[in-house]
Design an enzyme around this catalytic site. Structure first.
Site, PDB file in Angstrom:
ATOM      1  N   ARG A 196       0.860  -1.136  -0.057  1.00  0.00           N
ATOM      2  CA  ARG A 196       0.118  -0.026  -0.123  1.00  0.00           C
ATOM      3  C   ARG A 196       0.846   1.291   0.048  1.00  0.00           C
ATOM      4  O   ARG A 196       1.570   1.526   1.198  1.00  0.00           O
ATOM      5  CB  ARG A 196      -1.116  -0.063   1.066  1.00  0.00           C
ATOM      6  N   GLY A 220      15.335  13.137 -19.858  1.00  0.00           N
ATOM      7  CA  GLY A 220      16.429  14.304 -19.751  1.00  0.00           C
ATOM      8  C   GLY A 220      16.188  15.575 -20.293  1.00  0.00           C
ATOM      9  O   GLY A 220      16.363  16.650 -19.496  1.00  0.00           O
ATOM     10  N   GLY A 242      29.973  12.385  -9.622  1.00  0.00           N
ATOM     11  CA  GLY A 242      29.575  12.033  -8.468  1.00  0.00           C
ATOM     12  C   GLY A 242      29.605  12.956  -7.166  1.00  0.00           C
ATOM     13  O   GLY A 242      29.697  14.233  -7.681  1.00  0.00           O
ATOM     14  N   VAL A 292      18.102  10.859  -8.417  1.00  0.00           N
ATOM     15  CA  VAL A 292      17.222  11.213  -9.605  1.00  0.00           C
ATOM     16  C   VAL A 292      17.336  12.933  -9.874  1.00  0.00           C
ATOM     17  O   VAL A 292      17.257  13.696  -9.222  1.00  0.00           O
ATOM     18  CB  VAL A 292      15.782  10.821  -9.497  1.00  0.00           C
ATOM     19  N   ASP A 349      20.607  16.250 -14.799  1.00  0.00           N
ATOM     20  CA  ASP A 349      19.739  17.101 -15.641  1.00  0.00           C
ATOM     21  C   ASP A 349      19.786  18.252 -14.935  1.00  0.00           C
ATOM     22  O   ASP A 349      19.776  19.649 -15.573  1.00  0.00           O
ATOM     23  CB  ASP A 349      18.179  16.691 -15.822  1.00  0.00           C
ATOM     24  N   SER A 394      24.214  19.042  -6.871  1.00  0.00           N
ATOM     25  CA  SER A 394      24.369  18.808  -5.234  1.00  0.00           C
ATOM     26  C   SER A 394      22.976  19.012  -4.636  1.00  0.00           C
ATOM     27  O   SER A 394      22.394  18.610  -3.958  1.00  0.00           O
ATOM     28  CB  SER A 394      25.105  19.446  -4.719  1.00  0.00           C
TER      29      SER A 394
END
Length: 315
Positions: A29, A40, A229, A255, A259, A287
């Site tokens: 649920r 993108g 990263g 996520v 972009d 960041s």
């Protein structure tokens, strides 16, 4: 300010939610989901709008979900240039396990393009390319689109008097190595893509810089940006190289980080910023994006705060 056109060939309707705990067999649920227009180039245009800029979003739309997608873009105030194709726009589902904080991402397939649709898209993008501005091609390439589409687009954009910023991966990225002229104005790739293209590990900043310079020297692109990263990003251009990094931040979701980088970076260039400043703005936005929940992009306040703390060094 120069105009910006973003291009999304394989958009996704992004649905994100959370559940107490992810486990097999049980009916889980979830909480009420958020729905966002994703992919993108679309996210690049959304990030630019969040940061006070303006970009048109060229987006390939199909079926009922394509109509939903267009409506969500309009609600956000992003000006769309719709390109209609057959099939159904794909769906992407992100579910966070509230007990562990882990995120599970499920991406459904989108339409398979025909050669005729790919050719029409090239012509339509060239027709909408802003003279003296930037065209951003970002995101995955749909099945059926020729592997050399980015190179073909670079030539069309150059002829239209604009500059291409390319953020791609996989076979289309590897195909760039066979191109003998620097038609990509800016090429951005992440660490995994860099090592895949290099065919070796790139453990140190010096290794990354050497590889980036090599791509510029070979004529793959005029400017190469490599994402590292949590270690920031590196930019190589005409014998120069800079590395930019923010202080550590708390990661909620990765996520949209890439972009957000491309959005802030391209917006800065369109405003006449130097390479160092554009790189710093992009790193701050990336960041800021990982500090946001689920599929949310960078928040302007976070970007502004982090931009003042970015450390840019010559490599």
């Amino acid at each position: 300010m120069s105009d910006i056109l973003t291009v999304t060939l394989n958009p996704a309707l992004d649905m994100s939610s959370s559940v107490d705990h992810v486990r097999p067999e049980d009916k889980l649920r979830c909480v009420l989901p958020d729905l966002d227009p994703g992919g993108g180039g679309t996210n690049v245009a959304r990030a630019i709008r969040l940061l006070g800029g303006h970009a048109k979003a060229f987006v390939a739309l199909a079926g009922y979900r394509g109509q939903q997608f267009a409506g969500l873009l309009a609600e956000e105030g992003v000006e769309a240039v719709p390109f209609h194709i057959e099939g159904e726009t794909r769906l992407s589902l992100a579910v966070t396990d509230a007990a562990t904080g882990e995120q599970y991402r499920f991406v459904m397939p989108g339409p398979r393009w025909t050669p005729e649709e790919a050719h029409r898209a090239l012509e339509a993008i060239a027709d909408n390319a802003p003279k003296g501005g930037y065209v951003v091609l970002s995101g995955s390439q749909p099945p059926g689109v020729p592997v050399h589409f980015p190179t073909q687009l670079a030539a069309a954009v150059e002829e239209a008097g604009a500059k291409l910023v390319l953020d791609t991966s996989g076979a289309p990225l590897r195909a760039l190595l066979g191109v003998g002229s620097a038609r990509q104005h800016v090429l951005r790739l992440d660490g995994a893509e860099s090592e895949d293209l290099a065919g070796r590990a790139l453990p140190e900043i010096g290794d990354v810089a050497e590889f980036a310079h090599g791509l510029v020297t070979r004529g793959v692109a005029e400017v190469v940006v490599l994402a590292l990263g949590e270690k920031g990003s590196l930019l190589a251009q005409d014998g120069h190289c800079w590395h930019a990094q923010t202080p550590p931040v708390r990661v909620k979701s990765k996520v949209g980080a890439g972009d957000s980088f491309v959005g802030a970076f391209t917006l800065a260039l369109s405003r006449g910023a130097t390479w160092e400043t554009a790189l710093a703005d992009g790193v701050a936005a990336a960041s800021a994006a990982v500090m946001s929940d689920a599929t949310a992009l960078c928040l302007p306040g976070d970007v502004a705060r982090l931009a003042g703390a970015v450390e840019v060094t010559s490599v």
